[in-house]
Design a protein around this motif. Structure first.
Motif, PDB file in Angstrom:
ATOM      1  N   LEU B 338     -10.247  13.710   4.080  1.00  0.00           N
ATOM      2  CA  LEU B 338     -10.011  12.564   3.190  1.00  0.00           C
ATOM      3  C   LEU B 338     -10.853  11.353   3.602  1.00  0.00           C
ATOM      4  O   LEU B 338     -11.594  10.785   2.797  1.00  0.00           O
ATOM      5  CB  LEU B 338      -8.515  12.210   3.187  1.00  0.00           C
ATOM      6  N   GLU B 339     -10.742  10.969   4.871  1.00  0.00           N
ATOM      7  CA  GLU B 339     -11.503   9.789   5.310  1.00  0.00           C
ATOM      8  C   GLU B 339     -13.005  10.070   5.244  1.00  0.00           C
ATOM      9  O   GLU B 339     -13.796   9.173   4.964  1.00  0.00           O
ATOM     10  CB  GLU B 339     -11.068   9.382   6.729  1.00  0.00           C
ATOM     11  N   PRO B 548      -4.948   3.479  -6.818  1.00  0.00           N
ATOM     12  CA  PRO B 548      -4.012   2.998  -7.856  1.00  0.00           C
ATOM     13  C   PRO B 548      -2.907   2.134  -7.231  1.00  0.00           C
ATOM     14  O   PRO B 548      -1.729   2.518  -7.197  1.00  0.00           O
ATOM     15  CB  PRO B 548      -3.458   4.291  -8.449  1.00  0.00           C
ATOM     16  N   ALA B 549      -3.277   0.972  -6.743  1.00  0.00           N
ATOM     17  CA  ALA B 549      -2.371   0.144  -5.938  1.00  0.00           C
ATOM     18  C   ALA B 549      -1.089  -0.187  -6.689  1.00  0.00           C
ATOM     19  O   ALA B 549       0.012  -0.096  -6.133  1.00  0.00           O
ATOM     20  CB  ALA B 549      -3.093  -1.115  -5.497  1.00  0.00           C
ATOM     21  N   THR B 550      -1.216  -0.563  -7.955  1.00  0.00           N
ATOM     22  CA  THR B 550      -0.026  -0.995  -8.696  1.00  0.00           C
ATOM     23  C   THR B 550       0.981   0.149  -8.816  1.00  0.00           C
ATOM     24  O   THR B 550       2.171  -0.030  -8.540  1.00  0.00           O
ATOM     25  CB  THR B 550      -0.433  -1.467 -10.111  1.00  0.00           C
ATOM     26  N   GLN B 572      -3.887  10.927   7.381  1.00  0.00           N
ATOM     27  CA  GLN B 572      -4.953  10.113   6.776  1.00  0.00           C
ATOM     28  C   GLN B 572      -4.528   9.471   5.460  1.00  0.00           C
ATOM     29  O   GLN B 572      -4.913   8.344   5.156  1.00  0.00           O
ATOM     30  CB  GLN B 572      -6.194  10.979   6.549  1.00  0.00           C
ATOM     31  N   PHE B 573      -3.744  10.182   4.681  1.00  0.00           N
ATOM     32  CA  PHE B 573      -3.338   9.611   3.393  1.00  0.00           C
ATOM     33  C   PHE B 573      -2.345   8.470   3.611  1.00  0.00           C
ATOM     34  O   PHE B 573      -2.427   7.425   2.973  1.00  0.00           O
ATOM     35  CB  PHE B 573      -2.731  10.704   2.503  1.00  0.00           C
ATOM     36  N   ARG B 574      -1.425   8.675   4.540  1.00  0.00           N
ATOM     37  CA  ARG B 574      -0.507   7.572   4.838  1.00  0.00           C
ATOM     38  C   ARG B 574      -1.310   6.354   5.292  1.00  0.00           C
ATOM     39  O   ARG B 574      -1.043   5.226   4.903  1.00  0.00           O
ATOM     40  CB  ARG B 574       0.496   7.970   5.921  1.00  0.00           C
ATOM     41  N   GLY B 575      -2.328   6.579   6.116  1.00  0.00           N
ATOM     42  CA  GLY B 575      -3.174   5.478   6.574  1.00  0.00           C
ATOM     43  C   GLY B 575      -3.852   4.771   5.413  1.00  0.00           C
ATOM     44  O   GLY B 575      -3.941   3.542   5.377  1.00  0.00           O
ATOM     45  N   GLN B 578      -1.349   2.545   3.559  1.00  0.00           N
ATOM     46  CA  GLN B 578      -1.070   1.307   4.297  1.00  0.00           C
ATOM     47  C   GLN B 578      -2.259   0.357   4.247  1.00  0.00           C
ATOM     48  O   GLN B 578      -2.111  -0.836   4.103  1.00  0.00           O
ATOM     49  CB  GLN B 578      -0.709   1.628   5.750  1.00  0.00           C
ATOM     50  N   ARG B 579      -3.436   0.911   4.343  1.00  0.00           N
ATOM     51  CA  ARG B 579      -4.632   0.088   4.305  1.00  0.00           C
ATOM     52  C   ARG B 579      -4.783  -0.586   2.941  1.00  0.00           C
ATOM     53  O   ARG B 579      -5.097  -1.768   2.837  1.00  0.00           O
ATOM     54  CB  ARG B 579      -5.841   0.991   4.576  1.00  0.00           C
TER      55      ARG B 579
END
Ligand SMILES: Cc1ncc(C[n+]2csc(CCOP(=O)(O)OP(=O)(O)O)c2C)c(N)n1
Ligand code: SF4
Ligand SMILES: [Mg+2]
Lengths: 314, 629
Positions: B338-339, B548-550, B572-575, B578-579
């Motif tokens: 992912l990253e 898709p922050a909202t 990585q996705f959780r990171g 949070q980021r």
């Protein structure tokens, strides 16, 4: 029409004004006074003009280095790409639109070092391209390190005791790879350079031109490439450029001679009948007859659908 | 678990397990059932024990299940035999020995007694008794030899399966009839009948029966790789360049087979740097192009990817991930890249990354990838994994019954070019500071060969004409314009049908957040939890960049605690969440799996239990509570 009509490669064309290839916008100055790169620029403009091209028919793809700046000084469609990667970009553009006159160019580090794999494979596949390698036997842009063509013993900041490596043999490499036109010219020989570039552009297949360009700032100056010999003009050399074995032996001698200070130039191999990759692919039905790029501008084009492939999934 | 059948066929890799299972799944689909396959990939081409599961039910099947309930153990014709120098343990019995752990209670075992000897398996009889397994030894090889040819033992196994599950042979025969001609068909059909008869000679002590169902609409059996390849075709992609690497090879192969027949071009080249560079060259010349790879090959594409961002050359790159780092586990699934896909290449990322959650989304989002790439002039990465790549599932054929969209996006015709902005010196301004569509940051392009369109594409920072420039003001203007495209893309995505899927209880207090191919497994787990009275809902995300922050914030605000489910070891996705959201560190718990196998639904059910203080970790997973790193 969204495109200039396909150019017939074999048709005679009236020469065009070569000044059309000089950009109207002043490019950022990069080349040092006395640099051999100017010789390539001049020869390319002259060749394109003589052959009757206009800037919009030409796609010039360059690598990174002093040499890569050619696309800033030459007016046409251009792609100033990555260090070593001009060839794969150029190749695909030619397949996508064979109507374009595609020229790729870069340095000796760019083409024979970091991009060496692409060089061998593009030659092998015999793409219909002209590939100009500015061979100054040095890394110019990064300030004078030893390059793949620097002679054995060459000293630089990164090879303080001199290079222990034998240099790359660019002409032999092209031949073994499969290039169908191989020549060497030099910035100090502008007339020959322009003629060789014209031949290379007209050749249907991978035409490799090893272009000796002096780098007075980090390596040799122009005087060190003089006198030069055109092997086709000289009485001393007699070999058949269409014979692979004779060409190979000649190239070997020419490569050695350069490091002994003898500058031998000219055409070294020509296989006029070897079909280009595009022709081979088209013959087996793997490349469309009309340039693929035109299809996207054709409102009447029929586009196949995946829905018609679904029977295998039912 | 309802009346479903989860049939596992096990044998040697190279023994035709794949095609047998695929045909069986297709026959079940044709007769009205929903099907889903899960394949175990050994790293060898031939030899090595392998299996495929076909899960069938009368309602949609979205994932691999918890274990399976019917085992067809065939012999492994590539197993080393005891006479060879290197022979390890009970290698020949592996198709039986290695498939017992996940067999459910009350399950059925059919094994080829001509090739497999259960007496070499520890405690076989005890385990059979303890688990209430129903065992039917059959000499499948012998039967095939006598009645046809030895290679038809797979067919014999299918015949036995049908008999024991009370499933008619007609759909199987019909499918064989479509694929095979004359004698071969007759022989296989005969073997089916004989095997069915022999299996019916047994007293059937088990309860399992094949469910019956009906499809209202035309169904097709497709993988995630089919979805991607077909999405590309329908988006007007006619150029593919690549270098083989598992599992990317699947899409590469599909497109290499279809594109030339559709007037397109397929190129297998010397390495992945070339592959990506070719796609850029084709796109620059005016063709819709795709390249791709898996982990290591995608790493080689890093520099061309950045070049596409800087020169604003549209391109779609596929990343089919497998377990890393390095060569990792080439045939095993993981979401560890992912990253890598988000950030690889120098400078600020200016790309779009989409992670489809199932076969239909793979199709849809690949089309979307092309639309965005060509409208906004940037690289779009479609990231998926070994799991989705190989999973077959029945999908409504109507998903693919769509008009093609070959539109080249923000590209000008020669007529438009004659009106477009040009520098006083005659060069077309390809990279205008304030193009008509500057709100979106997009400056329309010309295509080489067009009259009046000359410009330079350069990986160096450049003026509106493309000429190299290190002017400070121009630099900032161009950077801002390029990055503004991501905001415009986010807006377009927010205005359209969302790619994020919410599933579960309306007023959930517990959330499950995931991305990409875990979607179906998460949905099944959530349904089970809701059926058990839990207030659980999930959100599966496909838009990874721009994020898709909202939507994600709304989801996280609506629950009290949330389990983030992903297949990698470092979350990585959780990171990323949070980021992007700058908060929720105390709400997000992780459930990770990185042993090479996809999640099973029960693992997620138990993971959610962990939020309430239960013991969440199963053998294959790792639970990381919020705030612990
Ligand atoms: C991947 C990568 N590595 C290194 C560089 C740094 N670099 C730029 S040009 C160059 C070598 C230039 O030598 P050559 O190709 O011979 O071109 P010249 O400048 O001599 O014309 C190097 C090492 C780079 N731009 N990209
Ligand atoms: S450093 Fe050498 S190659 Fe580069 S511009 Fe100057 S003279 Fe030419
Ligand atoms: Mg150099």
């Amino acid at each position: 029409m969204s495109f200039t009509p396909l150019r017939d490669d074999d048709a005679e064309r009236e020469p065009t004004d070569k000044s059309a290839f000089t950009p109207g916008i002043e490019p950022q100055a990069t080349w040092c006074p006395g640099c051999g790169d100017f010789g390539v620029l001049k020869a390319l403009k002259g060749a394109m003009g003589d052959l009757g091209y206009t800037p919009e028919e030409v796609l010039l793809v360059t690598g990174i280095g002093c040499s890569g700046k050619l696309s800033s000084y030459f007016e046409s469609y251009g792609y100033h790409s990555l260090h070593g990667r001009a060839l794969p970009i150029a190749r695909a553009a030619k397949l996508a639109n064979p109507g374009l006159e595609v020229v790729a160019a870069g340095g000796d580090g760019d083409g024979y070092g970091i991009g060496g794999n692409h060089f061998i494979h593009t030659a092998r596949e015999n793409h219909d391209l002209t590939y100009i390698v500015f061979n100054n036997e040095i890394f110019g842009l990064t300030k004078g390190q030893t390059s793949p063509t620097s002679p054995k013993g060459h000293k630089s900041k990164t090879q303080p005791h001199g290079s222990a490596k034998d240099p790359v043999r660019p002409l032999s490499l092209a031949l073994v790879g499969g290039a169908s036109y191989v020549a060497r010219t030099a910035a100090v020989n502008p007339n020959q350079a322009q003629e060789i570039l014209k031949e290379a552009i007209q050749h249907d297949g991978f035409a490799h031109v090893d272009f000796l360009t002096q780098c007075p700032t980090w390596n040799k100056d122009a005087k060190q490439y003089v006198p030069y010999v055109d092997v086709q003009q000289s009485e001393d050399y007699d070999f058949d450029i269409t014979d692979r074995r004779e060409a190979s032996a000649m190239m070997h001698d020419v490569e050695d001679a350069l490091h002994d200070g003898e500058v031998l130039t000219g055409r070294f191999y020509h296989a006029p009948d070897r079909p280009s990759y595009g022709a081979e692919k088209r013959a087996q039905g793997d490349l469309p007859e009309d340039p693929l790029a035109e299809r996207y501008f054709d409102d009447d084009a029929d586009w196949e659908r995946s829905y018609d492939l679904l029977d295998a999934h039912r | 678990m309802t009346g479903e059948i989860a049939w596992r066929i096990a044998g040697g890799s190279g023994d035709g397990i794949d095609s047998t299972s695929q045909n069986f799944a297709k026959a079940l689909m044709r007769s009205g059932l929903h099907v889903f396959t899960h394949r175990h990939y050994p790293s060898r081409i031939r030899g090595g024990h392998t299996y495929v599961e076909v899960r069938a039910d009368d309602e949609p099947v979205r994932a691999r299940g918890d274990g399976f309930n019917f085992l067809l153990a065939l012999g492994d014709s590539f197993a080393r035999n005891p006479k060879e120098d290197a022979y390890y343990g009970n290698e020949q019995a592996k198709p039986l020995a290695e498939n017992l752990d996940d067999l459910r209670e009350g399950g059925v075992i059919v094994y080829d007694e001509g090739l497999l000897d259960p007496s070499v398996i520890d405690d076989f009889d005890e385990r059979v008794a303890a688990n209430d397994w129903h065992v039917y030894p059959m000499d499948l090889r012998g039967l095939a030899r006598e009645e046809g040819r030895e290679v038809m033992r797979n067919t014999a196994g299918v015949g036995a399966t049908c008999a024991l599950l009370d499933y008619p042979l007609d759909p199987i025969k019909e499918l064989m009839g479509d694929r095979m001609g004359g004698d071969v068909y007759e022989a296989n059909s005969h073997i089916l009948d004989v095997a069915r008869g022999r299996a019916n000679d047994f007293d059937h002590t088990h309860d399992l029966r094949m469910p019956t169902g009906e499809h209202e609409t035309d169904q097709v059996l497709v993988s995630g790789s089919n979805g991607i390849a077909y999405g590309a075709i329908d988006a007007g992609c006619r150029f593919v360049s690549g270098y083989p690497m598992t599992p990317w090879t699947e899409v590469f192969t599909l497109l290499s087979q279809h594109l030339p027949e559709m007037g397109g071009i397929a190129e297998q080249v010397e390495d992945e740097i070339a592959a990506a560079a070719l796609a850029l060259g084709a796109s620059h010349a005016g063709v819709k192009a795709l390249s791709g790879s898996s982990g290591g090959g995608f790493a080689l594409m890093s520099e061309p990817l950045g070049l596409a961002e800087m020169t604003e050359t549209p391109v779609v790159l596929v990343e089919a991930t497998r377990a890393g780092p390095s060569t990792g586990m080439p045939t095993k699934t993981e979401q560890g890249d992912l990253e890598h896909v988000l950030y690889t290449s120098q400078g600020d990322s200016c790309r779009v990354v989409l992670a489809p959650g199932n076969q239909a989304e793979a199709y849809e989002q690949t089309r979307l990838a092309f639309e965005i790439a060509y409208d906004f002039h940037l690289p779009v990465v479609v990231v998926y994994d070994q799991k989705l790549s190989g999973e077959l599932r029945n999908v409504d054929a109507a998903v693919f019954d769509r008009e093609p969209s070959p539109d080249l996006g923000a590209a000008l015709t020669e007529e438009e070019l004659s009106e477009a902005a040009h520098h006083a010196a005659g060069t077309f301004e390809r990279y205008q500071h304030d193009a008509a569509s500057a709100a979106e940051g997009v400056s329309p392009r010309s295509i080489p060969g067009q009259a009046g369109g000359r410009f330079l594409a350069s990986g160096n920072e450049h003026h509106p004409t493309g000429h190299i420039s290190e002017d400070a003001d121009n630099r900032v203007t161009q950077m801002d314009r390029r990055l503004r495209k991501l905001d415009a893309i986010r807006e377009r995505l927010d205005d359209g049908d969302t790619n994020q899927v919410r599933h579960g209880a309306a007023d959930a207090t517990v959330g499950v957040l995931t991305y990409g191919s875990n979607q179906g497994t998460v949905h099944e787990a959530v349904d089970r939890l809701v059926a058990d009275g839990h207030d659980v809902a999930s959100l599966s995300v496909s838009d990874l960049m721009p994020f898709p922050a909202t939507e994600v914030r709304e989801f996280l605000d609506s629950v009290e605690r949330c389990l983030v489910v992903e297949m990698n070891a470092s979350g990585q996705f959780r990171g990323l969440v949070q980021r992007e959201l700058g908060a929720y560190g105390d709400v997000l718990h992780s459930l990770l799996k990185y042993n090479g196998e996809p999640f099973e639904p029960h693992e997620i059910v138990e993971g959610v239990g962990g939020l309430d203080g239960g013991d969440p970790a199963t053998a294959g997973t790792r639970y990381v509570p919020a705030g612990s790193d």
